[in-house]
Every structure is written in structure tokens, then in C-alpha cells.
Write a protein that holds these residues in place. Structure first.
Motif, mmCIF file in Angstrom:
data_model
loop_
_atom_site.group_PDB
_atom_site.id
_atom_site.type_symbol
_atom_site.label_atom_id
_atom_site.label_comp_id
_atom_site.label_asym_id
_atom_site.label_seq_id
_atom_site.Cartn_x
_atom_site.Cartn_y
_atom_site.Cartn_z
ATOM 1 N N THR A 249 -6.160 -23.757 -74.953
ATOM 2 C CA THR A 249 -7.184 -24.516 -75.699
ATOM 3 C C THR A 249 -7.592 -23.781 -76.976
ATOM 4 O OG1 THR A 249 -8.847 -23.524 -74.229
ATOM 5 C CG2 THR A 249 -8.110 -25.746 -73.699
ATOM 6 N N SER A 250 -7.601 -22.440 -76.924
ATOM 7 C CA SER A 250 -7.920 -21.671 -78.139
ATOM 8 C C SER A 250 -6.863 -21.879 -79.208
ATOM 9 C CB SER A 250 -8.041 -20.183 -77.800
ATOM 10 O OG SER A 250 -9.136 -19.946 -76.938
ATOM 11 N N SER A 251 -5.589 -21.918 -78.777
ATOM 12 C CA SER A 251 -4.502 -22.162 -79.728
ATOM 13 C C SER A 251 -4.616 -23.545 -80.341
ATOM 14 C CB SER A 251 -3.148 -22.017 -79.014
ATOM 15 O OG SER A 251 -2.979 -20.708 -78.520
ATOM 16 N N GLU A 252 -4.996 -24.531 -79.522
ATOM 17 C CA GLU A 252 -5.186 -25.890 -80.032
ATOM 18 C C GLU A 252 -6.332 -25.925 -81.032
ATOM 19 O OE1 GLU A 252 -5.726 -28.663 -76.896
ATOM 20 O OE2 GLU A 252 -3.635 -28.581 -76.231
ATOM 21 N N ALA A 253 -7.408 -25.163 -80.750
ATOM 22 C CA ALA A 253 -8.554 -25.129 -81.656
ATOM 23 C C ALA A 253 -8.151 -24.573 -83.018
ATOM 24 C CB ALA A 253 -9.674 -24.284 -81.048
ATOM 25 N N VAL A 254 -7.352 -23.513 -83.013
ATOM 26 C CA VAL A 254 -6.885 -22.925 -84.267
ATOM 27 C C VAL A 254 -6.014 -23.923 -85.023
ATOM 28 C CG1 VAL A 254 -5.410 -21.122 -85.268
ATOM 29 C CG2 VAL A 254 -7.014 -20.553 -83.428
ATOM 30 N N GLU A 255 -5.140 -24.611 -84.299
ATOM 31 C CA GLU A 255 -4.237 -25.580 -84.916
ATOM 32 C C GLU A 255 -5.005 -26.731 -85.556
ATOM 33 O OE1 GLU A 255 -0.240 -28.139 -83.637
ATOM 34 O OE2 GLU A 255 -1.246 -26.839 -82.190
ATOM 35 N N ILE A 256 -6.010 -27.214 -84.850
ATOM 36 C CA ILE A 256 -6.807 -28.334 -85.388
ATOM 37 C C ILE A 256 -7.626 -27.871 -86.583
ATOM 38 C CG2 ILE A 256 -8.607 -30.005 -84.862
ATOM 39 C CD1 ILE A 256 -7.701 -29.791 -81.905
#
Length: 632
Positions: A249-256
Motif C-alpha cells: 500500500t505504501s508503494s501504491e501511495a508513492v505511485e499515486i
């Protein structure tokens, strides 16, 4: 990665769509007329009279006719009239224009906001009224969030765009027309120079606006979805931690976040070039006017006045600014057009279930009922009834049953067998695909929806509590119920003692769905709400399914009281609650496969016997007897 859905933006204005909104302006035509007059007066004062006065003053200074405060002559021409002002009358006229213009501008702002509120209020009233008219099938196919967005957000957006946008567009038109007339009356040569640059504004402005609009929507789309994603992560935080998904989820947050940054920078780049491009056009216009003016001033025979050169600097803004504002407004109109289409699709939706004109003439509609005093006895007949939610997928098959008045009938069966569908048909939330439903030997379509439902008490599995007092909640069953009728209804279901024990009694305020009450207490209030109208037919749809056995015993006693002398239909999952019913209909796959009372159906040793025994197979015989005695 979060799935980003972008709303489609219209490429051109659909006047047929927007024309449907004009009826809301016509309802308040007097406001619109005063607005138009005020805008024209404001434009005349600020964009014509003011620059003409300034032009006259500069001319007087240039020609030396202003010698002192008392010895001054300012020739001024308006509408073919030659007026000679002195400094006193000039200042009074200028001050008068400023004061009147300020008052008129304030009036325009107030009236526009007032019109905005009126349009929004009317649209919301119409939308909510339409929601009340629509059949259950509409809600089956339409998400509640979509409906809420139309009534809340889109009505505000459309009324704002319509009031401020279209009104501002008229104002822009007045400014351009009045300024053009004034310009040409001062100097036609410099006027043509300004007009020569206008096509650049007309072309470049809308192009930039459309590009900025599309980029803004892309930024808004990803930002909006990011908020939804964050909400999902917060609500599912326990699941994320239990599955060890923090890194994902942290990786998704960075991507978004990177996607938002990329789109925002792209938008900022376009916006950064927009105003400089317009300023470049404005500067080029000023430079051209300066060059031409310097040439004209060298030719005394032409009669060019320096005042014309000065006043035309203001005319540039008076022409270009309204054109740019118009481009902004057109972009807003395009972006709002989808909201108009969605609202109109809601308002133009026809209810699938409607009363005939003859029925409405006799009984009124759901908003204006008539002949409510007419009584029904409660005999019900299903006559060759078939029903399909979707075309070709029949869920009720050729139902033929008669329920005599005053009898209690239970409908049982597994999930999806057609129990709730049957009572929904009886309440006319849906209508049979074929066949008839008769009440007291009269087709129930020959009476109005409002009349039918006023004679039915309906208690659902999940009790719904409105924000308001306990008394108000019960009175929703009968709006004109007296306090005595409310108390009698509560006594009938044994909740009067609990209510009177509260500090404020029946005036106790309930909020947030009645969270301060237990599920059993909320259900008893819903029972009181159902019987306060003294219905001829009672329907209990899994009314005790979501409560514990002890509370169920309390509610079962209330049920036994209120069903006496009424035709009642009970849908139950716990079969122990319906053993005393006069009759039990057993449904499977939309067909009544068994019909009888508890004793005869158990003796039949069929499908009902299997359902009943399956519910108690985990209990020994002593426990079963104890449970049945408790419920009785």
C-alpha cells in the motif's frame, strides 16, 4: 495502481440540454429582468459614460480650457447633446457615476446569488419529488451514491453555472457591444486596430481554456480517486496489517502521489503560458495604437486628439477582458453540461409503476391523497401471478393463492425462494409481469399506490429510525396521529414503559439511526409506527431475524397482540416464530410447494419438515422444547 476514471467532457454546448434548465429562470423572470436592466445600466455608466467624461477632461486639459477650479470649460457630448461642464459639475458627475455604479454592481451580485439559490432550491425540490415517485426497480439499477450526487452536488453546480455563468455571459456581451459603440464614437481608426487583434483573443483564449479544463479534470480525477483509496486503506487498516500489506500500500501511495505531481505540473505549465500569451497580445495592441497615434498626431489636418490616445488604453481592457471572461464561462458551461444531462435524466425518468388517470382522479396521487377514509377488509388473492426482475428470468411462477381476511399466513423457504418478492408485489413496490393481485376482490391497480400503502403496515428486518423524537418517528406511520394514538400504539407493543422511563419520554431525540437504542427497542418502535395507522394488512419481513432469542421472545409477544383481527403475512427465517400461524406457505424457486399449518406440514414430512428440523438439529429435544416455550 488505483484505477482512475475520468469524466467525459463535452466538446460543444448542447443547447437542447441547457434549454431544459431555462424553465427555472422563467419561474423567477422578474429577478432575471431586473438583473439584465441592472447589467445594462452598469455597463452604460462604467464602459461608456465614464470613458467619455475622461476623454472630455483630457481634451480640455490639452486645449487649455481648464484654467482654474472656477474658470474651466469641459465640453462634453452625449447622444448628440453638447454639454459644457465646469470642474465642479465634472467631479459631481464622476462621483455620481462611481456611487451609482457601486450600488448597481452590489445589486447585481445580490440578485445573481439570489437567483442561484432559487434555481438550486427548485431543482432540488423537483429532484427529491421525482425520487419519491420512482419505483423500486429504479433503485435496484441505480447506485444511491449516484442519486445523492445528482440531488446534492450537481444541482449546486448547475445552478451556480447557470446563474453566474449565463448571467455573466450576458454582461460580457453588453460590455463588448457598449464599448464598441463608444470606441467608434471617439475614434474609428484606433477602434479598427483593437478589432484587428480581437480574432487572436477569440482563437487563443478558448483553446487554452479547453486544454486547461481537460488537464484540470485529470488532476481532479486522480485526486478524487486518491481520497477514495485513502478512505479504503483507513477502513481496511486492520486487514492490511493482518495480511502484511503495508509495503504494497505504501508503494501504491508513492505511485499515486507521483501521478498527481506529474499531472499537476503539466497543468501548471499550460497555465504559466496562458496569461503571458494574452499579455503579449495586449502589449502588441498597445504598441500598435502608440505607433499609429504618434503618426496621426503629426498630421494636424487629420484632427486627431491626444485624449483619444489616452482613453483607448482603457478600451483595450474593456474589449479583451470580457472576451477572456466569456472563454472562461464557456469552459465552465462545457464542464457542467454532463451534470445537466445527469440531472435531466433523473427528472425525465418515468416511474415504472404509475396509477391510471381514472385512479388518480378518484384517489389522488402519492402527494395529494383522496378518499383515505375508504376501508378495506384484507382479503388477498394472487391470481396467475408471474414476475421477472430481468426480462426472461422469472422468479415467481404462476402463483395462485387466496388469503382470507383476518388470517395469519407465514411464507417460508430458503434464500432466493421468492418470499420477499411476493410481499413486494403485494405492496406494489413492483407489479406482476402477468396475472393479477386482488384485494377484497378488486384489482389492486384500481386503487392508488398511496391508498394501498396507507392500509398496509410493513415492518422490515432492519428497523429504520429517522432523526427526530421518538414521537415523531412513530407519527411517520400516521402524520396526523394524536399523542393518545401514539401512546396506545406503544403500549400495544410493550415499549411504553421504556419510553416513559427516559428523561424526556416521547420527546427523546434520536440521532444517527437511533444508535442509542438496542436493536430490539428500534424494532418495537418500528412496530408501533406500523400499527399506529391501524392497517388492515400487516406484513412482517424477517422482522425478528437480526435480534437475539431473548429479545425475539419480547417482540414475538408484541406480534401476537398486534396481529389479532388483521390479515397478516409473516416472512420468517426462524421457523419457531411462525408455528402458531393459521397457514404456512412453503416456497422454493418461486413456487409454493407446500401449504398448510405447522402440524399438517410436519405430518407431511416434506420440505417444510426438513427446513424445520435442520434449524434444530444442533439442539437436543429438551432444548427445542425450552426454546419453543420461551418464544410462546
Amino acid at each position: 495502481m488505483l484505477d482512475i476514471k475520468e469524466e467525459k467532457i463535452a466538446n460543444k454546448i448542447n443547447f437542447s440540454v441547457w434549454s431544459s434548465v431555462f424553465k427555472y429562470i422563467f419561474k423567477h423572470a422578474w429577478v432575471f429582468i431586473i438583473l439584465v436592466i441592472s447589467m445594462f445600466l452598469n455597463t452604460l455608466l462604467y464602459d461608456s459614460l465614464r470613458p467619455l467624461l475622461n476623454n472630455a477632461a483630457v481634451n480640455a486639459l490639452d486645449k487649455g480650457t481648464i484654467i482654474s477650479w472656477t474658470n474651466s470649460k469641459i465640453p462634453f457630448t452625449i447622444l448628440g447633446l453638447n454639454i459644457e461642464l465646469n470642474m465642479t459639475t465634472f467631479l459631481i458627475a464622476t462621483l455620481g457615476i462611481i456611487v451609482i455604479n457601486s450600488i448597481v454592481t452590489g445589486a447585481i451580485m445580490f440578485l445573481t446569488h439570489y437567483l442561484n439559490v432559487l434555481i438550486m432550491s427548485d431543482m432540488r425540490k423537483d429532484s427529491f419529488k421525482k425520487i419519491q415517485e420512482l419505483s423500486f426497480s429504479y433503485y435496484d439499477k441505480t447506485p444511491s451514491g449516484w442519486i445523492i450526487a445528482r440531488v446534492q452536488s450537481d444541482t449546486a453546480k448547475v445552478s451556480d453555472t447557470f446563474a453566474w455563468g449565463f448571467i455573466q455571459l450576458i454582461w460580457c456581451a453588453f460590455e463588448v457591444i457598449v464599448t464598441l459603440v463608444t470606441m467608434f464614437s471617439v475614434d474609428w481608426r484606433l477602434s479598427l486596430i483593437i478589432l484587428a487583434f480581437v480574432p487572436l483573443i477569440i482563437v487563443i483564449g478558448p483553446i487554452f481554456e479547453v486544454v486547461i479544463l481537460k488537464l484540470s479534470r485529470k488532476v481532479r480525477a486522480v485526486s478524487s480517486n486518491y481520497v477514495s483509496w485513502i478512505s479504503e486503506c483507513i477502513n481496511g487498516n486492520k486487514t492490511i496489517k493482518s495480511l502484511g500489506l503495508e509495503d504494497k500500500t505504501s508503494s501504491e501511495a508513492v505511485e499515486i502521489a507521483d501521478e498527481i505531481k506529474k499531472r499537476s505540473i503539466k497543468l501548471a505549465n499550460v497555465q504559466a503560458f496562458f496569461r503571458p500569451a494574452l499579455n503579449l497580445i495586449s502589449t502588441a495592441t498597445i504598441a500598435t495604437i502608440m505607433i499609429v497615434s504618434s503618426i496621426l498626431m503629426k498630421r494636424p489636418d487629420i484632427g486627431f486628439e491626444i485624449a483619444s490616445f489616452v482613453v483607448f488604453f482603457n478600451f483595450i481592457g474593456q474589449i479583451y477582458n470580457p472576451l477572456l471572461d466569456a472563454a472562461d464561462i464557456l469552459s465552465d458551461i462545457l464542464s457542467t453540461q454532463a451534470s445537466v444531462e445527469k440531472i435531466m435524466s433523473l427528472l425525465n425518468t418515468k416511474p415504472e409503476i404509475q396509477d391510471s388517470k381514472e385512479v388518480i382522479e378518484k384517489y389522488g396521487d402519492i402527494f395529494n391523497a383522496k378518499n383515505c377514509e375508504e376501508k378495506i377488509k384484507g382479503k388477498i388473492e394472487f391470481k396467475n401471478v408471474c414476475f421477472s426482475y430481468l426480462e426472461g428470468v422469472e422468479v415467481i411462477h404462476n402463483l395462485n393463492k387466496v388469503i382470507e381476511e383476518g388470517t395469519s399466513v407465514a411464507i417460508v423457504g430458503e434464500t432466493g425462494s421468492g418470499k420477499s418478492t411476493t410481499v413486494n408485489l403485494l405492496c406494489r413496490f413492483y407489479e406482476p409481469t402477468s396475472g393479477q393481485i386482488l384485494i377484497d376482490d378488486i384489482d389492486y391497480k384500481d386503487r392508488s399506490l398511496g391508498f394501498l400503502r396507507s392500509k398496509i403496515g410493513f415492518v422490515q428486518q432492519t428497523p429504520f429510525i429517522f432523526n427526530g423524537t421518538i414521537k415523531d418517528n412513530i407519527k411517520y406511520g400516521k402524520l396526523d396521529a394524536t399523542d393518545e394514538e401514539v401512546i396506545d400504539a406503544c403500549k400495544a407493543v410493550d415499549i411504553d414503559g421504556f419510553i416513559t422511563s427516559l428523561p424526556n419520554g416521547y420527546d427523546t431525540k434520536l440521532e444517527d439511526g437511533g444508535n442509542e437504542l438496542s436493536t430490539g427497542q428500534k424494532q418495537l418502535i418500528s412496530f408501533a409506527r406500523a400499527i399506529v395507522r391501524k392497517p388492515s394488512i400487516m406484513i412482517l419481513d424477517e422482522a425478528t431475524a437480526s435480534i437475539d432469542t431473548e429479545t425475539e421472545a419480547v417482540i414475538q409477544k408484541a406480534i401476537n397482540k398486534i396481529l389479532v383481527g388483521r390479515t397478516s403475512i409473516i416472512i420468517a427465517h426462524r421457523l419457531s416464530t411462525i408455528v402458531d400461524c393459521d397457514r404456512i406457505l412453503v416456497m422454493k424457486d418461486g413456487v409454493v410447494i407446500e401449504d398448510g399449518n405447522h402440524k399438517s406440514l410436519m405430518a407431511l414430512n416434506g420440505y417444510y419438515h426438513k427446513l424445520y428440523m435442520n434449524q434444530f438439529k444442533e439442539f437436543n429435544i429438551d432444548k427445542q422444547i425450552e426454546l419453543e416455550d420461551t418464544l410462546k
